[in-house]
Motif scaffolding. Structure first.
Motif, PDB file in Angstrom:
ATOM      1  N   GLU A 156       0.865  -1.185   0.000  1.00 52.42           N
ATOM      2  CA  GLU A 156       0.000   0.000   0.000  1.00 52.42           C
ATOM      3  C   GLU A 156       0.898   1.230   0.000  1.00 52.42           C
ATOM      4  O   GLU A 156       1.546   1.537   0.998  1.00 52.42           O
ATOM      5  CB  GLU A 156      -0.910  -0.026   1.225  1.00 52.42           C
ATOM      6  CG  GLU A 156      -1.858  -1.219   1.224  1.00 52.42           C
ATOM      7  CD  GLU A 156      -2.494  -1.455   2.574  1.00 52.42           C
ATOM      8  OE1 GLU A 156      -2.125  -0.738   3.514  1.00 52.42           O
ATOM      9  OE2 GLU A 156      -3.328  -2.364   2.685  1.00 52.42           O
ATOM     10  N   ARG A 157       0.937   1.940  -1.120  1.00 59.25           N
ATOM     11  CA  ARG A 157       1.963   2.957  -1.301  1.00 59.25           C
ATOM     12  C   ARG A 157       1.394   4.376  -1.377  1.00 59.25           C
ATOM     13  O   ARG A 157       1.690   5.216  -0.549  1.00 59.25           O
ATOM     14  CB  ARG A 157       2.762   2.669  -2.575  1.00 59.25           C
ATOM     15  CG  ARG A 157       3.493   1.329  -2.532  1.00 59.25           C
ATOM     16  CD  ARG A 157       4.307   1.118  -3.785  1.00 59.25           C
ATOM     17  NE  ARG A 157       4.923  -0.209  -3.814  1.00 59.25           N
ATOM     18  CZ  ARG A 157       6.065  -0.520  -3.242  1.00 59.25           C
ATOM     19  NH1 ARG A 157       6.727   0.389  -2.573  1.00 59.25           N
ATOM     20  NH2 ARG A 157       6.560  -1.744  -3.320  1.00 59.25           N
ATOM     21  N   ARG A 158       0.617   4.655  -2.401  1.00 58.41           N
ATOM     22  CA  ARG A 158       0.221   6.034  -2.680  1.00 58.41           C
ATOM     23  C   ARG A 158      -0.895   6.496  -1.751  1.00 58.41           C
ATOM     24  O   ARG A 158      -1.870   5.785  -1.532  1.00 58.41           O
ATOM     25  CB  ARG A 158      -0.211   6.157  -4.133  1.00 58.41           C
ATOM     26  CG  ARG A 158       0.942   5.953  -5.103  1.00 58.41           C
ATOM     27  CD  ARG A 158       0.454   5.759  -6.522  1.00 58.41           C
ATOM     28  NE  ARG A 158       1.586   5.646  -7.441  1.00 58.41           N
ATOM     29  CZ  ARG A 158       2.267   4.535  -7.657  1.00 58.41           C
ATOM     30  NH1 ARG A 158       1.939   3.433  -7.000  1.00 58.41           N
ATOM     31  NH2 ARG A 158       3.271   4.506  -8.497  1.00 58.41           N
ATOM     32  N   PRO A 208      -2.080   5.660   2.973  1.00 56.94           N
ATOM     33  CA  PRO A 208      -2.156   4.889   1.722  1.00 56.94           C
ATOM     34  C   PRO A 208      -3.497   4.169   1.591  1.00 56.94           C
ATOM     35  O   PRO A 208      -4.092   3.737   2.576  1.00 56.94           O
ATOM     36  CB  PRO A 208      -1.002   3.895   1.852  1.00 56.94           C
ATOM     37  CG  PRO A 208      -0.077   4.489   2.839  1.00 56.94           C
ATOM     38  CD  PRO A 208      -0.931   5.254   3.802  1.00 56.94           C
ATOM     39  N   ILE A 209      -3.955   4.030   0.356  1.00 60.87           N
ATOM     40  CA  ILE A 209      -5.226   3.350   0.096  1.00 60.87           C
ATOM     41  C   ILE A 209      -5.029   1.851   0.239  1.00 60.87           C
ATOM     42  O   ILE A 209      -4.041   1.285  -0.230  1.00 60.87           O
ATOM     43  CB  ILE A 209      -5.733   3.694  -1.312  1.00 60.87           C
ATOM     44  CG1 ILE A 209      -5.790   5.212  -1.475  1.00 60.87           C
ATOM     45  CG2 ILE A 209      -7.092   3.082  -1.571  1.00 60.87           C
ATOM     46  CD1 ILE A 209      -6.117   5.665  -2.873  1.00 60.87           C
ATOM     47  N   LYS A 210      -5.962   1.181   0.918  1.00 55.05           N
ATOM     48  CA  LYS A 210      -5.860  -0.245   1.186  1.00 55.05           C
ATOM     49  C   LYS A 210      -5.869  -1.050  -0.110  1.00 55.05           C
ATOM     50  O   LYS A 210      -6.579  -0.727  -1.058  1.00 55.05           O
ATOM     51  CB  LYS A 210      -7.018  -0.712   2.074  1.00 55.05           C
ATOM     52  CG  LYS A 210      -7.030  -0.086   3.465  1.00 55.05           C
ATOM     53  CD  LYS A 210      -5.884  -0.608   4.297  1.00 55.05           C
ATOM     54  CE  LYS A 210      -5.928  -0.075   5.713  1.00 55.05           C
ATOM     55  NZ  LYS A 210      -4.783  -0.528   6.522  1.00 55.05           N
ATOM     56  N   MET A 211      -5.062  -2.133  -0.120  1.00 60.33           N
ATOM     57  CA  MET A 211      -5.036  -3.009  -1.278  1.00 60.33           C
ATOM     58  C   MET A 211      -6.317  -3.827  -1.379  1.00 60.33           C
ATOM     59  O   MET A 211      -6.849  -4.049  -2.460  1.00 60.33           O
ATOM     60  CB  MET A 211      -3.828  -3.956  -1.201  1.00 60.33           C
ATOM     61  CG  MET A 211      -2.513  -3.311  -1.525  1.00 60.33           C
ATOM     62  SD  MET A 211      -1.197  -4.524  -1.741  1.00 60.33           S
ATOM     63  CE  MET A 211      -0.944  -5.040  -0.054  1.00 60.33           C
ATOM     64  N   ASN A 212      -6.799  -4.312  -0.218  1.00 59.46           N
ATOM     65  CA  ASN A 212      -7.961  -5.178  -0.204  1.00 59.46           C
ATOM     66  C   ASN A 212      -9.238  -4.372  -0.410  1.00 59.46           C
ATOM     67  O   ASN A 212      -9.490  -3.387   0.276  1.00 59.46           O
ATOM     68  CB  ASN A 212      -8.017  -5.938   1.131  1.00 59.46           C
ATOM     69  CG  ASN A 212      -9.072  -7.023   1.124  1.00 59.46           C
ATOM     70  OD1 ASN A 212     -10.261  -6.735   1.192  1.00 59.46           O
ATOM     71  ND2 ASN A 212      -8.632  -8.269   1.043  1.00 59.46           N
ATOM     72  N   LYS A 213     -10.057  -4.820  -1.355  1.00 59.11           N
ATOM     73  CA  LYS A 213     -11.278  -4.093  -1.680  1.00 59.11           C
ATOM     74  C   LYS A 213     -12.246  -4.077  -0.501  1.00 59.11           C
ATOM     75  O   LYS A 213     -12.904  -3.068  -0.221  1.00 59.11           O
ATOM     76  CB  LYS A 213     -11.942  -4.727  -2.899  1.00 59.11           C
ATOM     77  CG  LYS A 213     -13.093  -3.923  -3.461  1.00 59.11           C
ATOM     78  CD  LYS A 213     -13.612  -4.546  -4.740  1.00 59.11           C
ATOM     79  CE  LYS A 213     -14.753  -3.719  -5.320  1.00 59.11           C
ATOM     80  NZ  LYS A 213     -15.272  -4.318  -6.581  1.00 59.11           N
ATOM     81  N   LYS A 214     -12.346  -5.198   0.237  1.00 61.52           N
ATOM     82  CA  LYS A 214     -13.235  -5.262   1.396  1.00 61.52           C
ATOM     83  C   LYS A 214     -12.777  -4.305   2.487  1.00 61.52           C
ATOM     84  O   LYS A 214     -13.593  -3.662   3.151  1.00 61.52           O
ATOM     85  CB  LYS A 214     -13.301  -6.695   1.930  1.00 61.52           C
ATOM     86  CG  LYS A 214     -14.014  -7.669   1.003  1.00 61.52           C
ATOM     87  CD  LYS A 214     -14.074  -9.049   1.615  1.00 61.52           C
ATOM     88  CE  LYS A 214     -14.818 -10.023   0.708  1.00 61.52           C
ATOM     89  NZ  LYS A 214     -14.854 -11.398   1.279  1.00 61.52           N
ATOM     90  N   GLU A 215     -11.459  -4.217   2.680  1.00 58.00           N
ATOM     91  CA  GLU A 215     -10.931  -3.291   3.682  1.00 58.00           C
ATOM     92  C   GLU A 215     -11.216  -1.840   3.293  1.00 58.00           C
ATOM     93  O   GLU A 215     -11.524  -1.007   4.150  1.00 58.00           O
ATOM     94  CB  GLU A 215      -9.423  -3.510   3.851  1.00 58.00           C
ATOM     95  CG  GLU A 215      -9.062  -4.832   4.519  1.00 58.00           C
ATOM     96  CD  GLU A 215      -7.567  -4.965   4.714  1.00 58.00           C
ATOM     97  OE1 GLU A 215      -6.840  -4.006   4.399  1.00 58.00           O
ATOM     98  OE2 GLU A 215      -7.129  -6.031   5.168  1.00 58.00           O
TER      99      GLU A 215
END
Length: 491
Positions: free
Chosen positions: A296-298, A454-461
């Motif tokens: 999770e970067r940007r 950073p925006i979460k990678m997991n869509k549910k999260e």
């Protein structure tokens, strides 16, 4: 003649240096004596582990090569196996180095039992004739845990490639190949048959080839030809050893975490080991094949500044590059999609015919293709308007483009991009001719600064975080209303 000779020697020397000094100048030219076996990077880690409160007695019946693969050759394959068949011995050595386990002989148990029967028979005869009080043979140790698993895959040529160049008889090239080996190790309770823990480790195996050659006529009827190079292959046995040792390390730490066994050390040391392992585990879970590290970067918001050149494509000939400066901000709806707005100051020039400064406002939708990697391409498109410096002429336009961004840290990114702007009109350069509207290009280098989490990678999260934000907003609004009601005068 002497000048040409020295030139040739210099070229050959450079080729040798480019081939890699370390491997080139350590060529095996003498017979070497036997030496102790090499250690891997993980061997020292195992040996430096804190001691356990009580070592665990384990049995290893067979840690097999389950791939069934044979060593590939240019003409097919041979009857030699692709990986070592001595993985059981390697695992037992790793268990001994760790000091956490007491391995007992189970691979060749029949040999051990036969030898014990011989001892019993010999002692029986001896007791009859000489010493009837000879003590009984002590019982065998039994294992509380059995270690199972094996080498489950050996993938060849997962990456191949190379690079080479030749100019005027001088050339050099390099080739590489990467294989991959995978090991599974599990601990099984002998009292219940329950699988206590399973770990999985993979290791890549690198092969490289470098060569350089020279082929040229130095004088009339005098041909100079030289060639050198080397091939370097990572030993498969060392890769197997490192993977098995890493599996033992993972088994020990995860066993400590699950309280299957305990370390004879202070709590802080144990916590540091577990914390470091979890960080490594998190990195492994976010790393895909070919060492692509997802993270999770940007951040959700960013501002940027860009500088570069502008080039007109209008009705005049001989366009020239001129300056372009841009500043703006982004807002991410999700890791892949954002909307951005920017202002642009630039100049468009045609040689000896047209030169004028402009201002532009752009609104774009942008797609980041690989948002969880350091290096990512992006594409954008949108609309905007262009004004002359004195704002006496205004044009609407559409623009699109793309580029590459590299994150030097979690908050700072560097980018290069190109933009093509299509003007809805043909008088950007003060002349109208032909059927095509005027256009211009921007080529720029940019600096991006990201802030917010950073925006979460997991869509549910991401969905849960959004719902939590809505609930928090509703709670704040309700509290605000309650405070407002409490402040009203009682009457």
């Amino acid at each position: 003649m002497h000048y040409k000779f020295y030139k040739v020697i210099a070229i050959i020397s450079c080729a040798l240096l480019l081939s890699g000094c370390g491997a080139y100048f350590n060529q095996p030219i003498v017979i070497e004596n036997a030496r102790m076996g090499e250690s891997t990077k993980v061997t020292k880690t195992l040996r430096d582990f804190p001691n356990p409160i009580e070592p665990v007695v384990v049995g290893v019946y067979k840690f097999r090569d389950q791939t069934g693969q044979y060593k590939p050759t240019e003409t097919g394959s041979t009857f030699s196996t692709a990986v070592t068949q001595g993985a059981t011995t390697i695992l037992i050595k790793a268990l001994e180095d760790s000091k956490w386990f007491v391995p007992i002989e189970r691979e060749n148990l029949s040999n051990l039992l036969n030898e014990r029967n011989i001892i019993r028979s010999t002692r029986k005869e001896y007791r009859k004739n000489k010493n009837p009080d000879e003590p009984q043979l002590p019982p065998l140790l039994y294992a509380g845990i059995i270690l199972e698993g094996g080498i489950v895959s050996y993938d060849t040529n997962i990456i191949t490639g190379g690079l080479g160049a030749r100019y005027f008889g001088v050339g050099a090239s390099t080739q590489y190949r990467q294989d991959r080996i995978t090991v599974y190790l599990r601990a099984v309770s002998t009292s219940s048959g329950k699988i206590l823990k399973t770990v999985y480790v993979s290791k890549t195996i690198l092969s490289q080839a470098l060569d350089a050659n020279f082929f040229r006529y130095v004088t009339f009827r005098r041909l100079l030809e030289a060639e050198t190079g080397f091939t370097k292959n990572e030993p498969t046995q060392m890769a197997v050893s490192e993977a098995i040792e890493k599996a033992v390390e993972s088994l020990i730490i995860e066993g400590i975490e699950d309280k299957l066994w305990a370390a004879n050390s202070d709590t802080q040391t144990v916590n540091d080991i577990i914390t470091n392992y979890k960080a490594e585990q998190d990195e492994a879970h976010n790393t895909a094949l070919y060492e692509r590290y997802f993270k999770e970067r940007r951040g959700k918001k960013s501002i940027f500044i860009k500088g570069g050149t502008a080039l007109i494509n209008g009705d005049y000939n001989s366009p020239e590059l001129s300056y372009s400066v841009r500043a703006g901000a982004r807002y991410y709806f999700n890791p892949f999609l954002n909307v951005n707005a920017s202002i642009n100051k630039f100049e468009l020039t045609n040689q000896n015919a047209f030169s004028e400064g402009f201002n532009a406002i752009d609104l774009n939708a942008e797609v980041t293709l690989l948002p969880f990697e350091k290096l990512s391409p992006f594409f954008f498109g949108g609309m905007g308007n262009v004004n002359t410096d004195d704002f006496d002429r205004t044009f609407f336009k559409f623009q699109y483009g793309g580029g590459l961004e590299y994150l030097v840290s979690n908050n700072i990114g560097l980018s290069i991009n190109a933009t093509h702007s299509v003007i809805l009109g043909d008088k950007l350069d003060n002349i109208s001719q032909g059927k095509r509207d005027d256009q211009y290009f921007n080529f720029s280098f940019g600096l991006n600064w990201y802030f917010d989490n950073p925006i979460k990678m997991n869509k549910k999260e991401r969905k849960k975080k959004k719902e939590d934000g809505v609930k928090l907003k509703e709670l704040r609004e309700r509290n605000r209303k309650i405070r407002k009601e409490n402040l009203k005068p009682r009457g």
